[in-house]
Design an enzyme around this catalytic site. Sequence first.
Site, PDB file in Angstrom:
ATOM      1  N   TYR A  31       0.847  -1.191   0.000  1.00 47.23           N
ATOM      2  CA  TYR A  31       0.000   0.000   0.000  1.00 47.23           C
ATOM      3  C   TYR A  31       0.883   1.242   0.000  1.00 47.23           C
ATOM      4  O   TYR A  31       1.917   1.285   0.661  1.00 47.23           O
ATOM      5  CB  TYR A  31      -0.934  -0.023   1.217  1.00 47.23           C
ATOM      6  CG  TYR A  31      -1.906  -1.179   1.122  1.00 47.23           C
ATOM      7  CD1 TYR A  31      -3.099  -1.053   0.406  1.00 47.23           C
ATOM      8  CD2 TYR A  31      -1.610  -2.415   1.680  1.00 47.23           C
ATOM      9  CE1 TYR A  31      -3.970  -2.105   0.269  1.00 47.23           C
ATOM     10  CE2 TYR A  31      -2.485  -3.486   1.551  1.00 47.23           C
ATOM     11  CZ  TYR A  31      -3.658  -3.325   0.847  1.00 47.23           C
ATOM     12  OH  TYR A  31      -4.518  -4.377   0.700  1.00 47.23           O
ATOM     13  N   TYR A  73     -16.384   0.484   2.297  1.00 40.82           N
ATOM     14  CA  TYR A  73     -15.426  -0.401   1.648  1.00 40.82           C
ATOM     15  C   TYR A  73     -14.376  -0.816   2.664  1.00 40.82           C
ATOM     16  O   TYR A  73     -13.705   0.038   3.257  1.00 40.82           O
ATOM     17  CB  TYR A  73     -14.772   0.306   0.457  1.00 40.82           C
ATOM     18  CG  TYR A  73     -13.720  -0.534  -0.229  1.00 40.82           C
ATOM     19  CD1 TYR A  73     -14.034  -1.796  -0.730  1.00 40.82           C
ATOM     20  CD2 TYR A  73     -12.426  -0.075  -0.375  1.00 40.82           C
ATOM     21  CE1 TYR A  73     -13.070  -2.569  -1.358  1.00 40.82           C
ATOM     22  CE2 TYR A  73     -11.458  -0.835  -1.008  1.00 40.82           C
ATOM     23  CZ  TYR A  73     -11.784  -2.087  -1.492  1.00 40.82           C
ATOM     24  OH  TYR A  73     -10.825  -2.859  -2.110  1.00 40.82           O
ATOM     25  N   MET A  75     -11.000  -1.833   3.045  1.00 40.30           N
ATOM     26  CA  MET A  75      -9.783  -1.847   2.239  1.00 40.30           C
ATOM     27  C   MET A  75      -8.882  -2.989   2.691  1.00 40.30           C
ATOM     28  O   MET A  75      -8.342  -3.725   1.866  1.00 40.30           O
ATOM     29  CB  MET A  75      -9.044  -0.509   2.367  1.00 40.30           C
ATOM     30  CG  MET A  75      -9.850   0.676   1.871  1.00 40.30           C
ATOM     31  SD  MET A  75      -8.915   2.224   1.929  1.00 40.30           S
ATOM     32  CE  MET A  75      -8.781   2.523   3.694  1.00 40.30           C
ATOM     33  N   HIS A 112     -12.762  -6.728  -1.460  1.00 42.38           N
ATOM     34  CA  HIS A 112     -12.211  -7.624  -2.475  1.00 42.38           C
ATOM     35  C   HIS A 112     -11.399  -8.710  -1.773  1.00 42.38           C
ATOM     36  O   HIS A 112     -10.676  -8.422  -0.820  1.00 42.38           O
ATOM     37  CB  HIS A 112     -11.286  -6.865  -3.441  1.00 42.38           C
ATOM     38  CG  HIS A 112     -12.011  -5.867  -4.270  1.00 42.38           C
ATOM     39  ND1 HIS A 112     -12.189  -4.556  -3.873  1.00 42.38           N
ATOM     40  CD2 HIS A 112     -12.613  -5.981  -5.481  1.00 42.38           C
ATOM     41  CE1 HIS A 112     -12.872  -3.910  -4.813  1.00 42.38           C
ATOM     42  NE2 HIS A 112     -13.135  -4.748  -5.789  1.00 42.38           N
ATOM     43  N   ASN A 117      -8.510 -17.376  -1.824  1.00 45.14           N
ATOM     44  CA  ASN A 117      -8.445 -17.210  -0.366  1.00 45.14           C
ATOM     45  C   ASN A 117      -9.743 -17.728   0.272  1.00 45.14           C
ATOM     46  O   ASN A 117     -10.590 -16.966   0.726  1.00 45.14           O
ATOM     47  CB  ASN A 117      -8.197 -15.741  -0.013  1.00 45.14           C
ATOM     48  CG  ASN A 117      -7.858 -15.544   1.453  1.00 45.14           C
ATOM     49  OD1 ASN A 117      -8.094 -16.417   2.287  1.00 45.14           O
ATOM     50  ND2 ASN A 117      -7.312 -14.385   1.765  1.00 45.14           N
ATOM     51  N   GLY A 119     -10.282 -19.285   3.031  1.00 41.68           N
ATOM     52  CA  GLY A 119     -10.435 -18.987   4.455  1.00 41.68           C
ATOM     53  C   GLY A 119     -11.116 -17.648   4.667  1.00 41.68           C
ATOM     54  O   GLY A 119     -12.038 -17.527   5.482  1.00 41.68           O
ATOM     55  N   ALA A 120     -10.689 -16.627   3.917  1.00 47.90           N
ATOM     56  CA  ALA A 120     -11.298 -15.295   4.038  1.00 47.90           C
ATOM     57  C   ALA A 120     -12.732 -15.307   3.529  1.00 47.90           C
ATOM     58  O   ALA A 120     -13.625 -14.710   4.146  1.00 47.90           O
ATOM     59  CB  ALA A 120     -10.469 -14.260   3.278  1.00 47.90           C
ATOM     60  N   ILE A 121     -12.963 -15.996   2.424  1.00 48.31           N
ATOM     61  CA  ILE A 121     -14.311 -16.043   1.854  1.00 48.31           C
ATOM     62  C   ILE A 121     -15.278 -16.685   2.852  1.00 48.31           C
ATOM     63  O   ILE A 121     -16.356 -16.150   3.130  1.00 48.31           O
ATOM     64  CB  ILE A 121     -14.300 -16.795   0.501  1.00 48.31           C
ATOM     65  CG1 ILE A 121     -13.504 -15.976  -0.529  1.00 48.31           C
ATOM     66  CG2 ILE A 121     -15.723 -17.060   0.016  1.00 48.31           C
ATOM     67  CD1 ILE A 121     -13.079 -16.762  -1.764  1.00 48.31           C
ATOM     68  N   PHE A 123     -14.892 -16.922   6.084  1.00 47.33           N
ATOM     69  CA  PHE A 123     -14.979 -16.031   7.244  1.00 47.33           C
ATOM     70  C   PHE A 123     -16.043 -14.955   7.019  1.00 47.33           C
ATOM     71  O   PHE A 123     -16.922 -14.755   7.855  1.00 47.33           O
ATOM     72  CB  PHE A 123     -13.603 -15.396   7.500  1.00 47.33           C
ATOM     73  CG  PHE A 123     -13.606 -14.321   8.560  1.00 47.33           C
ATOM     74  CD1 PHE A 123     -13.661 -14.647   9.901  1.00 47.33           C
ATOM     75  CD2 PHE A 123     -13.545 -12.982   8.193  1.00 47.33           C
ATOM     76  CE1 PHE A 123     -13.658 -13.657  10.879  1.00 47.33           C
ATOM     77  CE2 PHE A 123     -13.540 -11.993   9.161  1.00 47.33           C
ATOM     78  CZ  PHE A 123     -13.598 -12.332  10.507  1.00 47.33           C
ATOM     79  N   TYR A 124     -15.988 -14.281   5.885  1.00 46.83           N
ATOM     80  CA  TYR A 124     -16.942 -13.203   5.616  1.00 46.83           C
ATOM     81  C   TYR A 124     -18.359 -13.724   5.419  1.00 46.83           C
ATOM     82  O   TYR A 124     -19.323 -13.057   5.797  1.00 46.83           O
ATOM     83  CB  TYR A 124     -16.500 -12.360   4.416  1.00 46.83           C
ATOM     84  CG  TYR A 124     -15.329 -11.461   4.750  1.00 46.83           C
ATOM     85  CD1 TYR A 124     -15.497 -10.354   5.574  1.00 46.83           C
ATOM     86  CD2 TYR A 124     -14.051 -11.732   4.274  1.00 46.83           C
ATOM     87  CE1 TYR A 124     -14.429  -9.542   5.904  1.00 46.83           C
ATOM     88  CE2 TYR A 124     -12.980 -10.921   4.600  1.00 46.83           C
ATOM     89  CZ  TYR A 124     -13.170  -9.828   5.418  1.00 46.83           C
ATOM     90  OH  TYR A 124     -12.123  -9.028   5.750  1.00 46.83           O
TER      91      TYR A 124
END
Length: 165
Positions: A31, A73, A75, A112, A117, A119-121, A123-124
């Site tokens: 970033y 959003y 980030m 995004h 990923n 694990g993240a999907i 989780f959300y």
Amino acid sequence: MTRANIELGNVTPHNIKQLKRLNSVVFPVSYNDKFYKDVLEAGELAKLAYYNDIVVGAVCCRIDTSEKSRRLYIMTLGCLYPYRRLGIGTLMVQHVLYYVEQDGNFDSIFLHVQVNNEGAIDFYKKFGFEIVETKEHYYKRIEPADAHVLQKTLRKKGQTNGNAE
């Protein structure tokens, strides 16, 4: 064994370097300075997560008013690997959900996630987020380059605070 103390704290000029270091370890993308400048002005939309007074995670959001709607959003939202599955990510998502609930004027929350990923999907999805789109070549210099857009709809278009217009 004593229970761990998990809490969120503000991002300040004094600890922004900890956020930069954390992000460099947790995320496969880097970033720029503008990202961190904006984070310093984000107030409740940027938080560091502490586990027994050690920075182990962070969440950074911004308000997006494109597409004729007001959306939040996410980030970045990440946690160091050894501290995952301890409730830190959940605490950060709950902070975001509380923020949008208190504000009462958001249509949705979105973010995004790299398509591989899982694990993240997963989780959300526990918080009611759904994959609404896949953007090809979203990421530069990482593979896979595609990203899923995950979204949690808070109100339907043309609705204000639960009432149809």
